[in-house]
Scaffold this motif. Sequence first.
Motif, PDB file in Angstrom:
ATOM      1  N   MET A   1     -23.730-112.830  34.960  1.00 26.48           N
ATOM      2  CA  MET A   1     -24.225-112.250  36.201  1.00 26.48           C
ATOM      3  C   MET A   1     -24.967-113.269  37.063  1.00 26.48           C
ATOM      4  SD  MET A   1     -25.473-108.474  34.866  1.00 26.48           S
ATOM      5  CE  MET A   1     -25.098-107.657  36.440  1.00 26.48           C
ATOM      6  N   MET A   2     -25.115-114.493  36.585  1.00 27.56           N
ATOM      7  CA  MET A   2     -25.806-115.526  37.368  1.00 27.56           C
ATOM      8  C   MET A   2     -25.046-115.869  38.644  1.00 27.56           C
ATOM      9  SD  MET A   2     -27.286-118.310  34.680  1.00 27.56           S
ATOM     10  CE  MET A   2     -25.621-118.892  34.382  1.00 27.56           C
ATOM     11  N   LYS A   3     -23.744-115.644  38.646  1.00 34.15           N
ATOM     12  CA  LYS A   3     -22.912-115.974  39.799  1.00 34.15           C
ATOM     13  C   LYS A   3     -22.497-114.729  40.582  1.00 34.15           C
ATOM     14  CE  LYS A   3     -22.871-120.357  38.767  1.00 34.15           C
ATOM     15  NZ  LYS A   3     -23.580-121.344  39.633  1.00 34.15           N
ATOM     16  N   ASP A   4     -23.199-113.637  40.369  1.00 32.32           N
ATOM     17  CA  ASP A   4     -22.858-112.407  41.077  1.00 32.32           C
ATOM     18  C   ASP A   4     -22.864-112.639  42.585  1.00 32.32           C
ATOM     19  OD1 ASP A   4     -22.814-109.197  40.297  1.00 32.32           O
ATOM     20  OD2 ASP A   4     -23.533-109.575  42.338  1.00 32.32           O
TER      21      ASP A   4
ATOM     22  N   LEU B   1     -32.755-121.178  30.163  1.00 33.21           N
ATOM     23  CA  LEU B   1     -31.438-120.978  30.770  1.00 33.21           C
ATOM     24  C   LEU B   1     -31.476-121.030  32.295  1.00 33.21           C
ATOM     25  CD1 LEU B   1     -30.090-118.074  28.501  1.00 33.21           C
ATOM     26  CD2 LEU B   1     -29.483-120.496  28.392  1.00 33.21           C
ATOM     27  N   LEU B   2     -32.665-121.014  32.861  1.00 32.11           N
ATOM     28  CA  LEU B   2     -32.790-120.976  34.319  1.00 32.11           C
ATOM     29  C   LEU B   2     -32.319-122.253  35.000  1.00 32.11           C
ATOM     30  CD1 LEU B   2     -36.194-119.131  34.755  1.00 32.11           C
ATOM     31  CD2 LEU B   2     -33.931-118.310  35.437  1.00 32.11           C
ATOM     32  N   VAL B   3     -32.176-123.314  34.223  1.00 32.35           N
ATOM     33  CA  VAL B   3     -31.656-124.560  34.802  1.00 32.35           C
ATOM     34  C   VAL B   3     -30.272-124.330  35.410  1.00 32.35           C
ATOM     35  CG1 VAL B   3     -30.647-125.305  32.603  1.00 32.35           C
ATOM     36  CG2 VAL B   3     -31.204-126.995  34.354  1.00 32.35           C
ATOM     37  N   LEU B   4     -29.567-123.329  34.920  1.00 35.28           N
ATOM     38  CA  LEU B   4     -28.230-123.014  35.434  1.00 35.28           C
ATOM     39  C   LEU B   4     -28.280-122.345  36.809  1.00 35.28           C
ATOM     40  CD1 LEU B   4     -26.688-121.631  32.103  1.00 35.28           C
ATOM     41  CD2 LEU B   4     -26.380-123.912  33.102  1.00 35.28           C
ATOM     42  N   MET B   5     -29.488-121.976  37.266  1.00 34.59           N
ATOM     43  CA  MET B   5     -29.624-121.308  38.559  1.00 34.59           C
ATOM     44  C   MET B   5     -30.407-122.146  39.566  1.00 34.59           C
ATOM     45  SD  MET B   5     -30.259-117.314  37.438  1.00 34.59           S
ATOM     46  CE  MET B   5     -29.616-116.666  39.003  1.00 34.59           C
TER      47      MET B   5
ATOM     48  N   ASP C   1     -29.505-124.402  41.555  1.00 31.24           N
ATOM     49  CA  ASP C   1     -28.813-124.635  42.829  1.00 31.24           C
ATOM     50  C   ASP C   1     -28.255-123.357  43.445  1.00 31.24           C
ATOM     51  OD1 ASP C   1     -29.180-127.470  42.822  1.00 31.24           O
ATOM     52  OD2 ASP C   1     -27.631-127.607  41.277  1.00 31.24           O
ATOM     53  N   ASP C   2     -28.829-122.222  43.097  1.00 35.09           N
ATOM     54  CA  ASP C   2     -28.375-120.963  43.683  1.00 35.09           C
ATOM     55  C   ASP C   2     -28.451-121.047  45.209  1.00 35.09           C
ATOM     56  OD1 ASP C   2     -27.932-117.867  42.720  1.00 35.09           O
ATOM     57  OD2 ASP C   2     -28.896-117.981  44.689  1.00 35.09           O
ATOM     58  N   SER C   3     -27.528-120.390  45.885  1.00 31.70           N
ATOM     59  CA  SER C   3     -27.468-120.462  47.352  1.00 31.70           C
ATOM     60  C   SER C   3     -28.584-119.691  48.045  1.00 31.70           C
ATOM     61  CB  SER C   3     -26.114-119.938  47.839  1.00 31.70           C
ATOM     62  OG  SER C   3     -25.932-118.582  47.451  1.00 31.70           O
ATOM     63  N   GLU C   4     -29.236-118.779  47.342  1.00 28.59           N
ATOM     64  CA  GLU C   4     -30.271-117.934  47.939  1.00 28.59           C
ATOM     65  C   GLU C   4     -31.667-118.494  47.644  1.00 28.59           C
ATOM     66  OE1 GLU C   4     -32.345-115.262  49.937  1.00 28.59           O
ATOM     67  OE2 GLU C   4     -30.151-115.284  49.974  1.00 28.59           O
ATOM     68  N   VAL C   5     -32.447-118.703  48.700  1.00 26.37           N
ATOM     69  CA  VAL C   5     -33.790-119.262  48.559  1.00 26.37           C
ATOM     70  C   VAL C   5     -34.656-118.414  47.641  1.00 26.37           C
ATOM     71  CG1 VAL C   5     -35.947-119.762  49.765  1.00 26.37           C
ATOM     72  CG2 VAL C   5     -33.759-120.438  50.779  1.00 26.37           C
ATOM     73  N   GLU C   6     -34.617-117.110  47.791  1.00 18.14           N
ATOM     74  CA  GLU C   6     -35.481-116.238  46.998  1.00 18.14           C
ATOM     75  C   GLU C   6     -35.152-116.346  45.511  1.00 18.14           C
ATOM     76  OE1 GLU C   6     -38.521-113.530  46.127  1.00 18.14           O
ATOM     77  OE2 GLU C   6     -38.098-114.824  47.846  1.00 18.14           O
ATOM     78  N   VAL C   7     -33.889-116.535  45.189  1.00 13.90           N
ATOM     79  CA  VAL C   7     -33.503-116.714  43.790  1.00 13.90           C
ATOM     80  C   VAL C   7     -34.112-118.015  43.267  1.00 13.90           C
ATOM     81  CG1 VAL C   7     -31.587-117.102  42.187  1.00 13.90           C
ATOM     82  CG2 VAL C   7     -31.358-115.407  44.025  1.00 13.90           C
TER      83      VAL C   7
ATOM     84  N   ARG D   1     -37.130-131.878  39.402  1.00 11.01           N
ATOM     85  CA  ARG D   1     -35.807-131.675  40.030  1.00 11.01           C
ATOM     86  C   ARG D   1     -35.914-130.659  41.150  1.00 11.01           C
ATOM     87  NH1 ARG D   1     -32.149-129.861  42.274  1.00 11.01           N
ATOM     88  NH2 ARG D   1     -29.934-129.678  41.686  1.00 11.01           N
ATOM     89  N   MET D   2     -36.682-129.593  40.937  1.00 17.44           N
ATOM     90  CA  MET D   2     -36.810-128.556  41.957  1.00 17.44           C
ATOM     91  C   MET D   2     -37.711-128.978  43.111  1.00 17.44           C
ATOM     92  SD  MET D   2     -36.547-124.883  40.083  1.00 17.44           S
ATOM     93  CE  MET D   2     -35.800-124.254  41.604  1.00 17.44           C
ATOM     94  N   ALA D   3     -38.487-130.036  42.912  1.00 20.48           N
ATOM     95  CA  ALA D   3     -39.323-130.545  44.005  1.00 20.48           C
ATOM     96  C   ALA D   3     -38.476-131.134  45.115  1.00 20.48           C
ATOM     97  CB  ALA D   3     -40.288-131.598  43.468  1.00 20.48           C
ATOM     98  N   LEU D   4     -37.189-131.324  44.860  1.00 16.43           N
ATOM     99  CA  LEU D   4     -36.262-131.855  45.862  1.00 16.43           C
ATOM    100  C   LEU D   4     -35.541-130.742  46.616  1.00 16.43           C
ATOM    101  CD1 LEU D   4     -34.650-134.660  43.646  1.00 16.43           C
ATOM    102  CD2 LEU D   4     -36.549-134.892  45.270  1.00 16.43           C
ATOM    103  N   ASP D   5     -35.903-129.512  46.325  1.00 11.82           N
ATOM    104  CA  ASP D   5     -35.223-128.376  46.947  1.00 11.82           C
ATOM    105  C   ASP D   5     -35.364-128.435  48.473  1.00 11.82           C
ATOM    106  OD1 ASP D   5     -34.178-125.440  45.887  1.00 11.82           O
ATOM    107  OD2 ASP D   5     -35.010-125.365  47.907  1.00 11.82           O
ATOM    108  N   PRO D   6     -34.312-128.080  49.222  1.00  8.04           N
ATOM    109  CA  PRO D   6     -34.387-128.124  50.686  1.00  8.04           C
ATOM    110  C   PRO D   6     -35.325-127.076  51.290  1.00  8.04           C
ATOM    111  CG  PRO D   6     -32.306-127.167  49.963  1.00  8.04           C
ATOM    112  CD  PRO D   6     -32.950-127.740  48.754  1.00  8.04           C
ATOM    113  N   SER D   7     -35.700-126.058  50.498  1.00  7.87           N
ATOM    114  CA  SER D   7     -36.578-125.012  51.027  1.00  7.87           C
ATOM    115  C   SER D   7     -38.036-125.283  50.681  1.00  7.87           C
ATOM    116  CB  SER D   7     -36.179-123.648  50.456  1.00  7.87           C
ATOM    117  OG  SER D   7     -37.154-122.668  50.771  1.00  7.87           O
ATOM    118  N   ALA D   8     -38.882-125.228  51.703  1.00 11.88           N
ATOM    119  CA  ALA D   8     -40.315-125.442  51.476  1.00 11.88           C
ATOM    120  C   ALA D   8     -40.899-124.319  50.627  1.00 11.88           C
ATOM    121  CB  ALA D   8     -41.048-125.518  52.814  1.00 11.88           C
ATOM    122  N   ASP D   9     -40.352-123.111  50.724  1.00  6.01           N
ATOM    123  CA  ASP D   9     -40.848-121.993  49.919  1.00  6.01           C
ATOM    124  C   ASP D   9     -40.676-122.288  48.431  1.00  6.01           C
ATOM    125  OD1 ASP D   9     -41.555-120.533  52.147  1.00  6.01           O
ATOM    126  OD2 ASP D   9     -39.657-119.439  52.238  1.00  6.01           O
TER     127      ASP D   9
END
Length: 251
Positions: free
Chosen positions: A133-136, A153-157, A159-165, A180-188
């Motif tokens: 369901m990670m790719k729902d 297991l969250l490492v698999l998510m 790069d999810d396309s949704e910021v809130e995820v 790794r997540m400090a490089l995320d394009p979203s400031a949130d």
Amino acid sequence: MTTDIEEARDYLGRDVDCGACRHQDLLASGRCELRKSCVQDRYARRIDRFFAWNPELAEEHLAHPHFEVRAIAAKFVNAFLLPAMLNDPDETVRWEAVRRLPHRYRLELRKDPHREVRIRIATLLEGADLLPMMKDEDYYVRIVVARRLDPPLLVLMIDDSEVEVRRIVAQRIDGQWLGRMALDPSADVRLEVAQRMTMEQLSHLREDPDWRVRHCLASRLSAEDVAPLLNDSDPIVAETARRRVSGEFNS
């Protein structure tokens, strides 16, 4: 003026006619009652009360044209009849059926066509059962998955396309992945990361383009490490850094 709740109408909006009902014999024995306990009524509470009073009649209504009747009947019928209801055209019926079935049947509905069913299924699953369901396609299904999936297991998510995820992933993922997540394009997302990072990791975010992230650093870094933020372009960040250096501000 008569209100809806005082009326007795069926799901098609017609007046309920006890004389034409196949269960009219129940009236005399008090096992049904107009506007209170009636399988023909459009109000779910009245339908539910009818089956609570007459659970043995639930099986007769599994093919009723009104989905509400089928869904409520699913709460009372023998569990051996429920698997067939997982193919019901209405999502409410499918959900009511699977709630009473063993775990393996829930796995079958991970790809249910209706998002509400998938969301509810995700709230019941754990661990590896959630992985498919990670790719729902629905972002809220993935949000539920991110909230329930085991942190390793969250490492698999990431790069999810949704910021809130990704924001929820940043809140729960093992600390080794925060860099790794400090490089995320979203400031949130980066803000969530900054709130969890160790002091050693935080210094890499001092030039983050978002003032909220830098402000988080100014409020968390030691007086020595926060010095580069004293001249920050944002006055709130600079003031927090100054207070941190002067000892006026404690995290």
